[in-house]
Each structure stands twice: as structure tokens, then as C-alpha cells.
Design an enzyme around this catalytic site. Structure first.
Site, PDB file in Angstrom:
ATOM      1  N   LYS A  48       6.248   6.988 -51.112  1.00  0.00           N
ATOM      2  CA  LYS A  48       6.842   6.328 -52.279  1.00  0.00           C
ATOM      3  C   LYS A  48       6.081   5.031 -52.469  1.00  0.00           C
ATOM      4  O   LYS A  48       6.137   4.127 -51.638  1.00  0.00           O
ATOM      5  CB  LYS A  48       8.336   6.060 -52.059  1.00  0.00           C
ATOM      6  CG  LYS A  48       8.986   5.330 -53.232  1.00  0.00           C
ATOM      7  CD  LYS A  48      10.433   4.969 -52.942  1.00  0.00           C
ATOM      8  CE  LYS A  48      11.017   4.135 -54.086  1.00  0.00           C
ATOM      9  NZ  LYS A  48      12.406   3.687 -53.797  1.00  0.00           N
ATOM     10  N   TYR A  68       7.345   4.577 -47.330  1.00  0.00           N
ATOM     11  CA  TYR A  68       7.749   3.758 -48.468  1.00  0.00           C
ATOM     12  C   TYR A  68       7.003   2.438 -48.409  1.00  0.00           C
ATOM     13  O   TYR A  68       7.176   1.647 -47.487  1.00  0.00           O
ATOM     14  CB  TYR A  68       9.263   3.544 -48.419  1.00  0.00           C
ATOM     15  CG  TYR A  68       9.858   2.749 -49.562  1.00  0.00           C
ATOM     16  CD1 TYR A  68       9.164   2.490 -50.745  1.00  0.00           C
ATOM     17  CD2 TYR A  68      11.158   2.256 -49.464  1.00  0.00           C
ATOM     18  CE1 TYR A  68       9.722   1.775 -51.775  1.00  0.00           C
ATOM     19  CE2 TYR A  68      11.740   1.531 -50.493  1.00  0.00           C
ATOM     20  CZ  TYR A  68      11.025   1.297 -51.641  1.00  0.00           C
ATOM     21  OH  TYR A  68      11.589   0.577 -52.669  1.00  0.00           O
TER      22      TYR A  68
END
Length: 289
Positions: A161, A132
Site C-alpha cells: 500500500k 504499508y
């Protein structure tokens, strides 16, 4: 088809306990709306204000409720690799898809430190890991080179992400990896991300726009004009981020009687000015969504 994950809120009662009935209501509705996965204990879930025991209890509860109807990613990111490792070890035996691991915040490690952080965790689990990258919140950004090295060195590091508008980074990663996917972390930049090769979204506004997101992905697959939906997502995202996430999301869900408008300090309930703007747009917001 593109993947649609929701970054779940963690509802709290007025006494600041986790509100499991409210959580169940939200999850069951989203399952009916064909959301394919949930992130539990991410930023939207106020993970930094939840205890280790609360995080594990939340994870177990969502696993049982979903009963394999959706993929589940568990947020174990922190600024301390040992803390992330402990949470990984305590949850490893549970039946869920994988881990969401954010870049360590506040201490701003080097790229070598970032590689060591993620590789240390990846070595200790057979579950999937979704990196992320959210530089605006963490003060540090993964480079394309580090993501590529991690993806090529570890079979279980399978996704990123990307909460950044660096689309050249996305293209570079996808060109240099196999079977690795990038998911958008920006609801207001979804079309741009998908056209750059992203495979879906980990969404906040999917709490009320999941059906529209499915229609958007279907339209893209079929070559239809999705510009109106793109404009809608941008407007909705703008409203939902008038204040730090998940302040606005909780307010709007409370207006729909799905949870209490309660956050844990240092997060606080929505301020007057933002509330006025949202109330002025409320009817149109939910007529469209």
C-alpha cells in the site's frame, strides 16, 4: 478489474466503547456496493487507541459478518516488532486474508531494520502480508530496493500500500517483481497511481464513494474518459482530509446517521472551521456520492 478495499473506521459509542451495530451498518452497505476487501485496525480505524483485546474482537466480528464476501487485512503494524508479532500469533488461526504492516513509526529504523522487521513477521505466518509505506505519518520510508528484496525473498509478501507520490518507485518495484501488486493509499492521486501500474486502492473515501470508484475502474478498463470522476475524487479527498484522518470521515458518516461523531484521544471531533467548510459542501458532496 482493479481492487477496491476500504480502510474501515472503528465507530465508538458516546461512552467510548466500540459501536458494533454502527460498524455492521457501514460494512453491510459497503458489501452491497461491491467493496472487495476491508482493512481492519488500520490508521483509519484508530488502531493506536485500541487495546489488543479490542483489535482481536474487531477482527473476529468483521470476519463473521463478512462471511467470505470480502477479503480482510488486519493491521498489526507498530513501532515494536515484538508487539506486532504477538498480535500476529494471537490472530494467525482466524480465517482471514492477511496482514497490513505499516513501517515502524517514531523510532525511524534504517533500511536494514525495516527489512528485518518485515522479514521477521513474514517468517512466522503463512498468511499474506501487505506492506504499508506512509512516510508522512511514520517519519520513515521504504525504498524500492527493500520492497523488491522483501517481495522476492518471501512468497507471502504480496502487496504494497503506497501512500506516497513516488511513482518512479512504483514502476521500479513492478519491473523487478512477479505477482506482486501495488495499491494506492492516496485517494487524491488515484488516476496517477493506476496509470503507473497500481492494481487498485485502499481507500478512505470509499466509505461514501465506492460506486463511483467501481465506475472509474470500469471506465479505465473500457478506455472511456474518467476525468470527471478523477476531479470528483480529488475534491472529495481534499474535503475529507481537511483535518487528520479519520476526523472528517466520522463527522460525515455521523451526518448520514451511520455512526456517532466520537473519536478517542488524542484524536478529537472536527473543529469549527473545517465543519463550516464541510457543511457548505455537504449537499453537493452527497448528491455526487
Amino acid at each position: 478489474m482493479k481492487k477496491l478495499y476500504t480502510a474501515l473506521i472503528t465507530p465508538f459509542t458516546i461512552t467510548n466503547d466500540i459501536d458494533y451495530p454502527a460498524l455492521d451498518k457501514i460494512i453491510l452497505r459497503l458489501l452491497d456496493e461491491k467493496v472487495e476487501g476491508f482493512v481492519v485496525c488500520g490508521t483509519t480505524g484508530e488502531s493506536s487507541t485500541c487495546s489488543e483485546n479490542e483489535k482481536l474482537a474487531l477482527l473476529e466480528h468483521v470476519i463473521e459478518l463478512c462471511d467470505h464476501r470480502a477479503e480482510i487485512y488486519f493491521g498489526i503494524g507498530s513501532s515494536n516488532t515484538c508487539d506486532s508479532m504477538r498480535l500476529l500469533k494471537l490472530s494467525e488461526a482466524l480465517d482471514f486474508e492477511g496482514y497490513l504492516v505499516v513501517t515502524p513509526y517514531y523510532n525511524q529504523p534504517t533500511e536494514f531494520g525495516l527489512y528485518e522487521h518485515f522479514s521477521t513477521l513474514a517468517t512466522e505466518t503463512k498468511k499474506k502480508i501487505m506492506l504499508y509505506n506512509v512516510p508522512a505519518r511514520c517519519g520513515v520510508s521504504l525504498s524500492a530496493a527493500t520492497v523488491i528484496k522483501l517481495a522476492n525473498d518471501f512468497e507471502n509478501i504480496v502487496a504494497l500500500k503506497q501512500a506516497s507520490r513516488d511513482l518512479e518507485m512504483v514502476k521500479e518495484i513492478l519491473n523487478a517483481t512477479q505477482d506482486f501488486i501495488v495499491l494506492s493509499g492516496n485517494d487524491d492521486y488515484l488516476l496517477e497511481g493506476i496509470t503507473s501500474g497500481m492494481s487498485g486502492v485502499v481507500s478512505v473515501i470509499a466509505h461514501f464513494a465506492a460506486l463511483q470508484m467501481h465506475a472509474f475502474f470500469e471506465g479505465l478498463e473500457e478506455g472511456r474518459d474518467v476525468s470527471e470522476l478523477d476531479i470528483f475524487f480529488k475534491k472529495l479527498a481534499h474535503l475529507c482530509f481537511l483535518e487528520s484522518n479519520p476526523i472528517v470521515i466520522k463527522y460525515l458518516l455521523s451526518q448520514k446517521n451511520e455512526c456517532e461523531n466520537v473519536l478517542r484521544l488524542p484524536m478529537t471531533a472536527i473543529g469549527y472551521e473545517a465543519r463550516v467548510v464541510l457543511d457548505q459542501n455537504y449537499d453537493k458532496l452527497f448528491m455526487d456520492s
